[in-house]
Design an enzyme around this catalytic site. Structure first.
Site, PDB file in Angstrom:
ATOM      1  N   ASP A  87       5.634  56.815  45.846  1.00  0.00           N
ATOM      2  CA  ASP A  87       6.314  56.404  47.083  1.00  0.00           C
ATOM      3  C   ASP A  87       7.112  55.106  46.910  1.00  0.00           C
ATOM      4  O   ASP A  87       7.306  54.362  47.868  1.00  0.00           O
ATOM      5  CB  ASP A  87       5.315  56.231  48.239  1.00  0.00           C
ATOM      6  CG  ASP A  87       4.342  57.394  48.365  1.00  0.00           C
ATOM      7  OD1 ASP A  87       4.824  58.540  48.386  1.00  0.00           O
ATOM      8  OD2 ASP A  87       3.123  57.156  48.403  1.00  0.00           O
TER       9      ASP A  87
ATOM     10  N   LYS B  54      11.898  56.203  44.296  1.00  0.00           N
ATOM     11  CA  LYS B  54      12.582  56.727  43.099  1.00  0.00           C
ATOM     12  C   LYS B  54      13.780  57.587  43.469  1.00  0.00           C
ATOM     13  O   LYS B  54      14.805  57.567  42.777  1.00  0.00           O
ATOM     14  CB  LYS B  54      11.582  57.545  42.262  1.00  0.00           C
ATOM     15  CG  LYS B  54      10.412  56.727  41.753  1.00  0.00           C
ATOM     16  CD  LYS B  54       9.448  57.575  40.933  1.00  0.00           C
ATOM     17  CE  LYS B  54       8.679  58.586  41.765  1.00  0.00           C
ATOM     18  NZ  LYS B  54       7.785  57.952  42.756  1.00  0.00           N
TER      19      LYS B  54
ATOM     20  N   GLY C 116       7.722  63.895  47.105  1.00  0.00           N
ATOM     21  CA  GLY C 116       8.791  63.957  48.092  1.00  0.00           C
ATOM     22  C   GLY C 116       9.795  62.846  47.879  1.00  0.00           C
ATOM     23  O   GLY C 116       9.426  61.713  47.582  1.00  0.00           O
ATOM     24  N   HIS C 117      11.079  63.181  48.000  1.00  0.00           N
ATOM     25  CA  HIS C 117      12.134  62.176  47.940  1.00  0.00           C
ATOM     26  C   HIS C 117      12.791  62.073  49.309  1.00  0.00           C
ATOM     27  O   HIS C 117      13.115  63.083  49.931  1.00  0.00           O
ATOM     28  CB  HIS C 117      13.208  62.567  46.922  1.00  0.00           C
ATOM     29  CG  HIS C 117      12.779  62.419  45.502  1.00  0.00           C
ATOM     30  ND1 HIS C 117      12.007  61.372  45.054  1.00  0.00           N
ATOM     31  CD2 HIS C 117      13.044  63.178  44.408  1.00  0.00           C
ATOM     32  CE1 HIS C 117      11.800  61.495  43.759  1.00  0.00           C
ATOM     33  NE2 HIS C 117      12.411  62.585  43.341  1.00  0.00           N
TER      34      HIS C 117
ATOM     35  N   GLN D 153       5.619  61.043  41.382  1.00  0.00           N
ATOM     36  CA  GLN D 153       4.411  60.216  41.351  1.00  0.00           C
ATOM     37  C   GLN D 153       4.653  58.917  40.557  1.00  0.00           C
ATOM     38  O   GLN D 153       5.728  58.370  40.666  1.00  0.00           O
ATOM     39  CB  GLN D 153       3.207  61.014  40.832  1.00  0.00           C
ATOM     40  CG  GLN D 153       2.709  62.081  41.799  1.00  0.00           C
ATOM     41  CD  GLN D 153       3.369  63.428  41.608  1.00  0.00           C
ATOM     42  OE1 GLN D 153       3.687  63.840  40.492  1.00  0.00           O
ATOM     43  NE2 GLN D 153       3.579  64.141  42.686  1.00  0.00           N
TER      44      GLN D 153
END
Length: 337
Positions: free
Chosen positions: A15, A18, A42-43, A168
Site C-alpha cells: 500500500d 507503487k 490493488g493499484h 505487495q
C-alpha cells in the site's frame, strides 16, 4: 531484444503507492509487466483528477503501453474479466493486456479454503491466493492457457525498455517477511526475472515507501493498541488508508526508519520514493522511529532532512512526493529512462 528492465517494488508492508509511481513513468517504456501476486493487490491511480483502480492488470494500460501479467502471478478469471470490462468502459485499450499462459488460475475451491482456514488467522484478503500457489507447487494447478481466451494470451515476447511492477512489498515477502504474516509470492526485485528477463538486463530498482507505515490484516508488528491513537486515526482518515481490495482500514504507525533501512539493504534499490507527504503536512505532526526511539520533528522540512541524513550512508537517491498523480516524480529521474 531487451534493452533493460527497471523495477518498481514496495519497501514496507504494501500500500505504498507503487501504482502511482508506475503510472507516472510508464510512458518511458515499451512494456509494463506484473511478476507476482493476484487480486489480493490493488493499484489506485489518479489521472486528471479521476480515480481508477486495478487489482491484477499493470498500470501500463493507463498510458497505452502493453501490459503483461507474468507466469508468477495467479488469476481469478471472473475478476480479470470484470477488470477488462471496467477498463474498456473507461476507454482504455484492453487489447494491450496479455496474460502468460503459465500463470495459475484461482478456483472457487481456493477461495473457499482461504476464507475458511486462512483469512481470520493470518489476515489474508480471502482471494484464494495461498491455496492457488499451493496447488501450483503441488503440480496440480490449472493454468491460464487452459481457460483464458487466446486473444489475451502472451507470446512471451519482450523487447526494448521494460518496467516491472511489483505487488505487495519486502516485509510481505514469503522468504523475508514476518512469517507467517506474509504473502505467497516473491516480492523482492529479483522476482522480476521470473518474467523471462535475464538478471543482467535488470537496470534501476525503485523502492517505494510512505512517510508513515501502514499494514492491512494481522501482524504482531502492528499491535491492536495502535487503533487507540487519535493522531494515527487522523492519518487513516486523511490518507484514506483503506485496502483497495478489501476496503478494510489499515493499521497506521509512524515511519520506522530501522525497518526501512533493512528493507533497502535487503533489496538494493537505486531510488527511494517516499509518498504521502501531504498527509503529515496537513496534520502537522512529524514523527519517526530510529534506533528504537520515537523522534518528534518540528516540521515536514526537518523530517525530510532527518530522513535524508539518516539514509545518506546507503548512497541512494531519495525522492519525496506529496502529489497523488505523481506529477512531482518524473523530474527527479535522469534523462534516458
Amino acid at each position: 531484444m531487451i534493452d533493460y528492465a527497471d523495477v518498481v517494488y514496495g519497501l514496507a508492508w504494501g500500500d505504498e503507492g507503487k501504482g502511482k509511481i508506475s503510472n507516472s513513468i510508464a510512458n518511458r517504456y515499451d512494456y509494463v509487466c506484473r511478476w507476482n501476486g493476484g487480486p489480493n493487490a490493488g493499484h489506485t491511480v489518479w489521472i486528471k483528477d479521476k480515480k481508477y483502480k486495478t487489482h491484477i492488470i499493470p498500470c501500463g494500460i493507463f498510458q497505452g503501453i502493453p501490459s503483461i501479467i507474468g507466469p508468477g502471478c495467479v488469476l481469478n478469471v471472473k475478476k480479470f474479466q470484470e477488470e477488462i470490462s471496467y477498463l474498456e468502459k473507461n476507454d482504455f485499450d484492453v487489447s494491450l493486456i496479455k496474460v502468460s499462459p503459465n500463470a495459475h488460475i484461482i478456483t472457487d475451491e481456493h477461495i473457499e479454503r482461504d476464507n475458511k482456514e486462512l483469512k481470520k488467522k493470518l489476515g489474508t484478503t480471502g482471494q484464494g491466493i495461498a491455496p492457488c500457489y499451493a496447488d501450483k507447487m503441488l503440480r496440480c494447478g490449472i493454468r491460464a492457457k487452459d481457460v483464458i481466451d487466446s486473444q489475451f494470451l502472451w507470446d512471451g515476447t519482450l523487447s526494448g525498455k521494460v518496467l516491472c511492477e511489483g505487488a505487495q512489498s519486502v516485509w510481505l515477502d514469503i522468504d523475508h517477511g514476518n512469517y507467517p504474516y506474509v504473502t505467497s509470492s516473491t516480492t523482492l526485485p529479483y522476482g522480476a526475472c521470473s518474467l523471462g528477463i535475464p538478471p543482467k538486463y535488470i537496470g534501476r530498482s525503485i523502492g517505494v515507501a510512505k512517510i508513515y507505515d501502514t499494514k492491512s490484516g494481522v501482524d504482531p508488528l502492528f499491535p491492536e493498541s495502535l487503533w487507540e491513537d487519535e493522531n494515527l486515526n487522523r492519518i487513516i482518515e486523511l490518507g484514506q488508508e483503506y485496502g483497495s481490495t478489501t476496503g478494510r482500514k489499515r493499521l497506521v504507525n509512524w515511519l520506522n526508519l530501522d525497518m526501512l533501512i533493512k528493507s533497502i539493504q535487503l533489496s538494493g534499490c537505486d531510488y527511494l520514493v517516499i509518498n504521502k507527504l501531504d498527509v503529515l503536512e496537513t496534520i502537522g505532526i512529524f514523527k519517526v522511529y530510529y534506533r528504537g526511539m520515537l523522534h518528534t520533528l518540528k516540521s515536514l522540512f526537518d523530517m525530510m532532512d532527518f530522513i535524508r541524513r539518516t539514509l545518506s550512508f546507503l548512497h541512494i537517491k531519495v525522492i519525496f512526493s506529496g502529489n497523488r498523480e505523481g506529477r512531482d516524480i518524473g523530474e527527479h529521474f535522469e534523462y534516458g529512462w
